[in-house]
Design a protein around this motif. Structure first.
Motif, PDB file in Angstrom:
ATOM      1  N   ARG A  58      -3.422  -0.836   6.349  1.00  0.00           N
ATOM      2  CA  ARG A  58      -3.255   0.241   5.309  1.00  0.00           C
ATOM      3  C   ARG A  58      -3.438   1.137   5.619  1.00  0.00           C
ATOM      4  N   TRP A  59      -2.940   2.228   5.434  1.00  0.00           N
ATOM      5  CA  TRP A  59      -3.322   3.390   5.415  1.00  0.00           C
ATOM      6  C   TRP A  59      -4.811   4.665   5.409  1.00  0.00           C
ATOM      7  N   LEU A  68       3.191   0.261   2.686  1.00  0.00           N
ATOM      8  CA  LEU A  68       3.356  -0.914   4.156  1.00  0.00           C
ATOM      9  C   LEU A  68       3.552  -1.953   2.685  1.00  0.00           C
ATOM     10  N   TYR A  69       3.185  -2.987   3.688  1.00  0.00           N
ATOM     11  CA  TYR A  69       3.384  -4.516   2.895  1.00  0.00           C
ATOM     12  C   TYR A  69       3.841  -5.316   3.762  1.00  0.00           C
ATOM     13  N   LEU A  70       3.095  -6.847   3.101  1.00  0.00           N
ATOM     14  CA  LEU A  70       3.390  -7.676   3.820  1.00  0.00           C
ATOM     15  C   LEU A  70       4.933  -8.305   3.333  1.00  0.00           C
ATOM     16  N   ARG A  74       1.106  -1.489   0.206  1.00  0.00           N
ATOM     17  CA  ARG A  74       0.143   0.177  -0.140  1.00  0.00           C
ATOM     18  C   ARG A  74       0.514   1.519   0.265  1.00  0.00           C
ATOM     19  N   TYR A  75       0.672   2.596  -1.302  1.00  0.00           N
ATOM     20  CA  TYR A  75       1.602   3.429  -0.738  1.00  0.00           C
ATOM     21  C   TYR A  75       0.878   4.394   0.362  1.00  0.00           C
ATOM     22  N   SER A  89     -10.802  -0.321   5.154  1.00  0.00           N
ATOM     23  CA  SER A  89     -10.788   0.857   4.441  1.00  0.00           C
ATOM     24  C   SER A  89     -11.246   2.440   4.732  1.00  0.00           C
ATOM     25  N   TYR A  90     -10.337   2.970   4.517  1.00  0.00           N
ATOM     26  CA  TYR A  90     -11.491   4.128   5.756  1.00  0.00           C
ATOM     27  C   TYR A  90     -12.345   5.024   4.645  1.00  0.00           C
TER      28      TYR A  90
END
Lengths: 259, 475, 174
Positions: B294-295, B259-261, B250-251, B338-339
């Protein structure tokens, strides 16, 4: 066990046999007639696309205000309910005989009912047939306009004018695409000069069908509607009905997805 | 006698009936034919009120099929052909490259019918601001794009972009940008966004980047690497080597972090990767596996899901680190999140009802309620940046991308593949990207579809791709 | 008259036969019992010189006769009777070789979304771990890892392949 009647012809009486034969023969004839019908045209011609205008109100009189307040078009005099004494008759009769203007509009209107003066008997009206009545000029002193005033133009004339305008605008009108964009409707108003050219810029009267999804397209919808009118001008419309198409007050633009 | 009459009637009736039938069958075509469609019925809105206003009223209805907007993009002119790091052949060649990028952008988004600079005459620099209308309308061009490139003394480029309506001979919009030579493509994207917004009313989206997972190798031993690229696939970069599996990037909203796994320590854990420095850091110091990063829209908070004893819940932590706040605690798997664009609500997936469904809650975890009740399962919900739709993976036999209103109604399925999953929104909330897996081979690719369901197309990536994440508009 | 009698007899015979059809047993017979190697407890030396050494995955798999993998139904993570038998075999091995720790890998089939499958794999691994600890194995000797749908063993896209991929695998930690 029920006894069934024998199916042999011998059991019938003579009349019955005779009748049966005739009936059989006629049925055969019927079958032949149907079978030997001349071949129809393979395709029935579909009728040409037809524009149908539904005029919701057909008033006996147009309730329009005088767009041409004063026109020099010849107007026939009104006949009084109560005839005047004979002395005055003669000039009136002469007037009525010369009344019919050569420029009478094609659909002859029914006589104008007086909206307010119904209870009173009509007076003998002044004829506005001027000296130059043969050219269709009345004797209005304030205007040189010799076209038919809007109040005199019939509903079906207006309908055909509308068809002509729509036909000229439609090729230039494409609605914008987007989510729920087909719900948008824009209504414009614009004025035309005698040559069919736009006078000024069309104005947006109102828009409908806007929701959260298509709000970004609403401005574009109005802009494209205006553009369609601008590209369609100058319009080709009949001169004598100019007073009808001089001003367009409610041009609706929408999109139909049902096809 | 009576019998005779009766008999005659018997004989006559078939004759009569026959003749009538003959007539009706001759006209049967008219009666049986369907009503001709397409005849315009124009309702004259002549109510009394309107008639008294005077003036005509009518309706013009657009009944044509969706037609694309024809745009001609002429090569961008250079005032002087100067050398520039952006292009080996100087600014004039760069101008044509910019036009080609714009043409590709507009063509790929299904609303336009662009004609690129290679099929058009190259205008001169002075014609950019005063186009020769006659020659363009002679070519049947509706909309015209002109532009110029100018190399400044400090090496940076000034790019100007103009949009004209050829039929009305009118300038619609213009804008210019100054960019370093390395970012010349961004100027082309900005110009594409200008044209796109002006002609469709939508917000821009071309000037943005996409993070995704690049996949190679056999189905049971896939090598998965973190990768980023422009929205049109250019400027591609691999960020990890592939020795450890990377998933679901996720950017960050400011494009500085990802962010990543990663399985780099043998377990699934979430990391924040700083793109500038290349360093990464654990999001949550815990022995438990963490997934689904998630951001928040303002970039200040991070959502992640953690499994404790088999039970997975959603947590929130500040992007600067600190204590995590637990948001869900139902038994079962609550994951994702998700916001909404205003940051007030979160939509997430949970199987607390027995199957994967989508739920919504306030951003602090209160008022959790189920959204999806229309049969099938709902997974990976994503709130549109415009806030008016939620995209998700709909599982009903096949896996398809679908959208619904934020109140859970008005479901629309947009794709029809065998396994389409993980939707991500373009910054303007009108285009959805997802990845599609092929049956049996297990190969995957990035695809895109418009919110109206049209223009489904595949994105070209160097190798197989999955888990796309579209970043916001670059400032 | 004879034909009628014969018809009646035939029909009634058919009906009777249908009624006697066998039903499938409600419970499948249990899987064949595992034969634990006879060597009892104390030695850590291998039984034969050519066999795998203790502490390797091969030894473990040999000892439990391939039952280091248990399988699950779609979206399920419960331990059924077949799984229970396999896990009991693993418990026996772990009680025999007390120095060994294992990792239980949880997996899911490809017919699920990526993140949910990671959580589901974790759930399955955890399920197996809980069963083992309930049978007395120390929880510190068991780790869990989820691979979601990332590491299938069967590569086709059909129900049989997916059934093989929904699994929890016990792996010896070297």
């Amino acid at each position: 066990m029920v006894e069934r009647p024998a199916l042999s012809l011998a059991g019938l009486r003579r009349e019955e046999r005779f009748g049966l034969a005739i009936a059989f023969g006629l049925h055969v004839l019927l079958v032949l007639v149907l079978a030997l019908q001349p071949a129809r045209d393979a395709l029935i011609e579909r009728p040409e696309r037809m524009t149908v205008s539904l005029v919701s109100d057909i008033g006996l009189e147009e309730m329009a205000p005088a767009i041409v307040p004063e026109s020099r078009a010849a107007i026939a005099p009104e006949l009084a309910d109560v005839p005047l004494p004979s002395v005055a008759d003669t000039p009136e009769q002469a007037a009525t005989r010369t009344a019919p203007s050569p420029d009478r509009p094609a659909p002859r209107k029914a006589p104008k009912p007086q909206p307010t003066a119904k209870p009173e008997p009509r007076q003998a009206g002044g004829s506005q047939v001027g000296n130059n009545f043969l050219e269709g000029a009345g004797n209005s002193r304030t205007s040189d306009d010799v076209r038919i005033p809007a109040s005199q133009i019939g509903a079906s004339a207006k309908a055909s004018i509308i068809q002509a305008i729509v036909r000229q605008i439609r090729p230039h009108w494409t609605a914008p695409s987007g989510v729920d964009a087909e719900l948008l409707v824009t209504e414009l108003a614009f004025d035309l000069d005698e040559n069919g050219r736009l006078r000024g810029r069309p104005k947006v009267l109102r828009q409908g069908g806007i929701n959260a999804s298509n709000r970004p397209q609403s401005g574009l919808h109005a802009e494209r509607a205006i553009r369609a009118v601008q590209l369609a001008a100058p319009f080709e419309l009949p001169d004598e009905y100019y007073n009808a198409w001089k001003s367009i007050k409610g041009a609706r633009f929408d999109r139909n997805l049902s096809r | 006698m009576k019998q005779l009459i009766f008999a005659f009637a018997l004989f006559a009736s078939p004759l009569v009936a026959g003749s009538l039938a003959a007539q009706t069958t001759a006209q049967g075509g008219d009666l049986g034919a369907p009503v001709v469609e397409g005849g315009t019925v124009e309702t004259l809105g002549e109510t009394d009120a309107e008639a008294e206003e005077g003036g005509l009223s009518f309706t013009v209805t657009d009944e044509s099929d969706w037609s694309d907007i024809g745009v001609a993009i002429a090569g961008f002119a250079a005032d002087r052909d100067r050398p520039t790091p952006a292009n080996a052949n100087g600014t004039a060649a760069l101008g044509r490259e910019i036009s080609r990028v714009i043409t590709a952008n507009l063509r790929n988004n299904g609303i336009f019918r662009p004609v690129g600079p290679d099929s058009l005459p190259q205008p001169s620099f002075t014609q950019i601001t005063s186009p020769s209308w006659g020659s363009w309308s002679g070519r049947g061009v509706e909309m015209l794009v002109h532009g110029y490139v100018s190399a400044r003394a400090d090496g940076r480029l000034t790019v100007g972009c103009y949009l004209y309506d050829v039929a009305l001979q009118d300038e619609l919009i213009r804008e210019g940008w100054v960019v370093p030579p390395a970012d010349w493509r961004r100027a082309a994207h900005k110009c594409s966004d200008l044209i796109y917004s002006r002609l469709t009313g939508e917000s821009p989206f071309f000037d943005s980047r996409i993070a995704y997972i690049a996949e190679t190798g056999p189905k049971d031993r896939r090598i998965k690497r973190l990768a980023i690229m422009d929205s049109d696939g250019a400027n591609h970069r691999f960020l990890t080597l592939g020795s450890a599996t990377a998933l679901t990037p996720r950017y960050s909203p400011d494009y500085k972090k990802l962010l990543y796994l990663s399985y780099v320590d043998g377990n699934p854990r979430i990391y924040v990767y700083d793109i500038g420095t290349g360093r990464q850091q654990l999001v949550a110091e815990t022995g438990n596996p963490t997934f689904a990063p998630r951001w928040s829209p303002d970039g200040r908070n991070i959502l992640y899901s953690m499994a404790v004893g088999g039970n997975t819940d959603i947590y929130r932590v500040s992007a600067n680190g600190g204590r995590s706040v637990r948001l869900t605690d139902a038994p079962g798997i609550d994951i994702g999140g998700s916001y909404s664009p205003d940051g007030s609500k979160i939509v997430f997936e949970s199987d607390r009802s027995g199957s994967q469904q989508c739920y919504v809650m306030e951003a602090d975890g209160t008022n959790q309620r189920r959204l999806t009740f229309f049969g099938g399962r709902c997974a990976t919900p994503e709130w549109s940046p415009r806030g008016d739709q939620i995209a998700f993976t709909r599982i009903a036999g096949d896996f398809n991308i679908a959208v619904m209103n934020p109140n859970g109604r008005n479901l629309r399925v947009l794709t029809s593949g065998w396994q389409d999953e993980a939707p991500t929104w373009a910054p303007n909330g009108r285009i959805i990207q997802f990845f599609r897996t092929t049956r049996n081979t297990g190969r995957s690719a990035l695809w895109q579809v418009d919110l109206t369901g049209r223009n489904e197309r595949r994105l070209k990536t160097p190798v197989d791709a999955s888990d796309p994440a579209w970043g916001p508009i670059l400032p | 008259m004879n034909t009628r009698l014969a018809t009646i007899a035939l029909l009634s015979g058919t009906i009777a036969l249908a009624g006697c059809a066998k039903k499938a047993p409600e419970q499948l017979p249990p899987a064949p019992e595992e034969s634990i190697p006879d060597n009892p407890t104390t030695t850590t030396a291998p039984v034969t010189n050519s066999g795998p050494t203790v502490g390797t995955q091969a030894h473990f798999e040999g000892a439990v006769n391939g039952q280091n993998v248990i399988y699950f139904d779609t979206d399920r993570f419960n331990i059924d009777s077949a799984d229970a038998a396999a896990l009991q075999a693993q418990v026996q091995y772990l009680s025999q070789y007390r120095a060994i720790s294992i990792t239980i890998e949880g997996h899911a089939d490809e017919r699920g979304t990526r993140e949910y499958n990671l959580a589901l794999g974790e759930r399955r691994a955890n399920s197996a771990k809980n069963y083992l600890t309930s049978l007395g194995v120390d929880a510190n000797r068991i780790r869990t890892v989820s691979y979601g749908k990332e590491r299938p063993v069967a590569l086709a896209s059909n129900a049989a392949a997916w059934a093989q991929n929904r699994r929890a695998v016990s792996v010896v930690i070297n």
